[in-house]
Design a protein around this motif. Structure first.
Motif, short mmCIF file in Angstrom:
data_model
loop_
_atom_site.label_atom_id
_atom_site.label_comp_id
_atom_site.label_asym_id
_atom_site.label_seq_id
_atom_site.Cartn_x
_atom_site.Cartn_y
_atom_site.Cartn_z
N ASP A 96 1.21 8.00 -12.56
CA ASP A 96 0.12 8.85 -11.66
C ASP A 96 0.48 8.46 -10.27
O ASP A 96 0.18 9.60 -9.52
CB ASP A 96 -1.24 7.67 -11.88
CG ASP A 96 -2.27 8.55 -12.89
OD1 ASP A 96 -1.98 9.62 -12.99
OD2 ASP A 96 -3.10 7.92 -13.51
N ALA A 97 0.66 7.53 -9.71
CA ALA A 97 1.13 7.49 -8.50
C ALA A 97 2.29 8.33 -8.19
O ALA A 97 2.44 9.03 -7.10
CB ALA A 97 1.56 5.99 -8.13
N GLU B 267 3.53 -6.73 -3.36
CA GLU B 267 2.79 -5.13 -3.81
C GLU B 267 4.27 -4.16 -4.41
O GLU B 267 4.94 -3.67 -3.56
CB GLU B 267 2.39 -4.58 -2.54
CG GLU B 267 1.00 -5.15 -2.15
CD GLU B 267 0.44 -4.11 -0.94
OE1 GLU B 267 0.36 -2.91 -1.05
OE2 GLU B 267 -0.10 -4.82 0.00
N PRO B 268 4.09 -4.26 -5.64
CA PRO B 268 5.40 -3.64 -6.20
C PRO B 268 5.20 -2.11 -5.87
O PRO B 268 4.26 -1.65 -5.66
CB PRO B 268 5.01 -3.86 -7.76
CG PRO B 268 3.90 -4.70 -7.87
CD PRO B 268 3.05 -4.98 -6.65
N ILE B 269 6.49 -1.68 -5.86
CA ILE B 269 6.72 -0.52 -5.33
C ILE B 269 6.50 0.54 -6.67
O ILE B 269 5.85 1.59 -6.81
CB ILE B 269 7.97 -0.08 -4.78
CG1 ILE B 269 8.01 -0.88 -3.54
CG2 ILE B 269 8.31 1.69 -4.59
CD1 ILE B 269 9.56 -0.52 -2.86
N MET B 270 6.79 0.00 -7.90
CA MET B 270 6.70 0.96 -8.86
C MET B 270 5.31 0.88 -9.44
O MET B 270 4.74 -0.38 -10.06
CB MET B 270 7.58 0.23 -10.03
CG MET B 270 7.78 0.91 -11.25
SD MET B 270 8.10 2.90 -11.36
CE MET B 270 9.72 2.89 -11.33
N THR B 271 4.54 1.92 -9.34
CA THR B 271 3.07 1.84 -9.70
C THR B 271 2.72 2.69 -10.90
O THR B 271 1.56 3.14 -10.92
CB THR B 271 2.22 2.05 -8.48
OG1 THR B 271 2.95 3.10 -7.87
CG2 THR B 271 2.31 0.79 -7.58
N GLY B 272 3.79 3.31 -11.42
CA GLY B 272 3.30 4.03 -12.79
C GLY B 272 3.45 5.49 -12.42
O GLY B 272 3.62 5.86 -11.32
N TYR C 255 11.45 4.93 -4.14
CA TYR C 255 11.59 3.67 -4.89
C TYR C 255 13.03 3.19 -4.60
O TYR C 255 13.14 1.83 -4.60
CB TYR C 255 11.74 3.91 -6.50
CG TYR C 255 10.23 4.66 -7.13
CD1 TYR C 255 9.11 3.92 -7.03
CD2 TYR C 255 10.40 5.96 -7.59
CE1 TYR C 255 8.10 4.44 -7.67
CE2 TYR C 255 9.15 6.61 -8.14
CZ TYR C 255 8.14 5.77 -8.12
OH TYR C 255 6.80 5.85 -8.61
#
Ligand code: BTN
Length: 249
Positions: free
Chosen positions: A165-166, A158-163, A86
């Motif tokens: 779970d990722a 394509e946002p890097i911060m994907t929550g 991130y």
């Protein structure tokens, strides 16, 4: 490896312990969106608002109980690897025994628990990573990943911060990577990687143990992960468990 996700639990470490105590020791990672009784080191609470990562890995443990403690360094390296996906590597540093900091502020914590069921040792590696929020007024200043992400990363198609779970998917893989190194090559490479990313070693620290408080110079890490601190009179103390605070140089 299995992944189990819950909406709300008391503590993911508690859920992992429940599974361990049934005697099932296949590796499993448990994640919850929220915890109502998140636990921190040394009996503290871990405030667990929605949006951050709260997870616990349950592993069968083969080896001495001393070697179980070394997994906390493995966990810290894995967390640092997650944060690197991130933000800039230079902003990330490690603080003994297993905190991961962004710009000197606590962003993650690790809580190890071990036990034995049906003659098999197990270990739970509980990990919290502040992704989108961090509690105010903590003893050691806290921060979260989102606050340090570059604008261009936040605005990319394509946002890097994907929550969470990722984040867990990356964390579990990196944890297994460093654990494999520990098992096959011993603590030395893990220790040197940890030291390479540690902040302020050597440097002045204040150490708080259960019944004592003292200042000294943190010198390095011993073969079992203990922090070596030199006191003003030149003696060296090995710290196996306690809290460490940085002092100004
Ligand atoms: C610390 O005090 O630094 C350790 C904090 C560990 C928090 C994590 S969140 C997921 C897991 N479940 C818990 O109750 N604690 C750990």
């Amino acid at each position: 490896m299995r992944f189990l996700t819950f909406d709300i639990v008391e503590s993911t470490n508690q859920e992992a312990r429940r599974i361990a105590e049934t005697g099932s020791l296949d590796t499993v990672w448990i994640r919850a969106n929220e915890q109502t009784q998140g636990r921190g080191r040394r009996g503290r609470d871990w405030i667990s608002a929605k949006g951050n990562l709260y997870c616990s890995g349950l592993y069968q443990h083969i080896g001495s109980s001393q070697s179980a403690a070394l997994l906390s360094f493995v966990a810290a390296l894995a967390v640092a690897d997650v944060l690197e996906t991130y933000i800039d590597r230079d902003a990330i540093s490690l603080k003994w025994p297993n905190d991961v900091l962004i710009n000197g502020k606590k962003t993650s914590g690790v809580l190890l628990e071990k036990g034995r069921t049906n003659n098999q040792d197990w270990i739970i590696i509980g990990i919290g990573i502040n992704l989108v929020s961090s509690p105010a007024r903590t003893e050691f200043p806290a921060t979260h990943v989102l606050a340090h992400m570059a604008d261009e990363d936040l605005m990319s198609p394509e946002p890097i911060m994907t929550g969470p779970d990722a984040a867990l998917a990356v964390l579990a893989r990196r944890f297994d990577y460093w654990r494999h190194i520990l098992i096959t090559q011993g603590f030395r490479p893990v220790r040197s990687e940890w030291l390479g990313r540690a902040s302020r070693i050597p440097g002045p620290v204040r150490v708080r143990l259960t019944d004592e408080d003292f200042s000294g110079q943190a010198l390095g890490l011993g073969e079992n992960g203990e922090l070596q601190v030199q006191l003003a009179d030149g003696t060296i103390r090995d710290i196996h468990s306690g809290d460490v605070f940085f002092e100004s140089r």
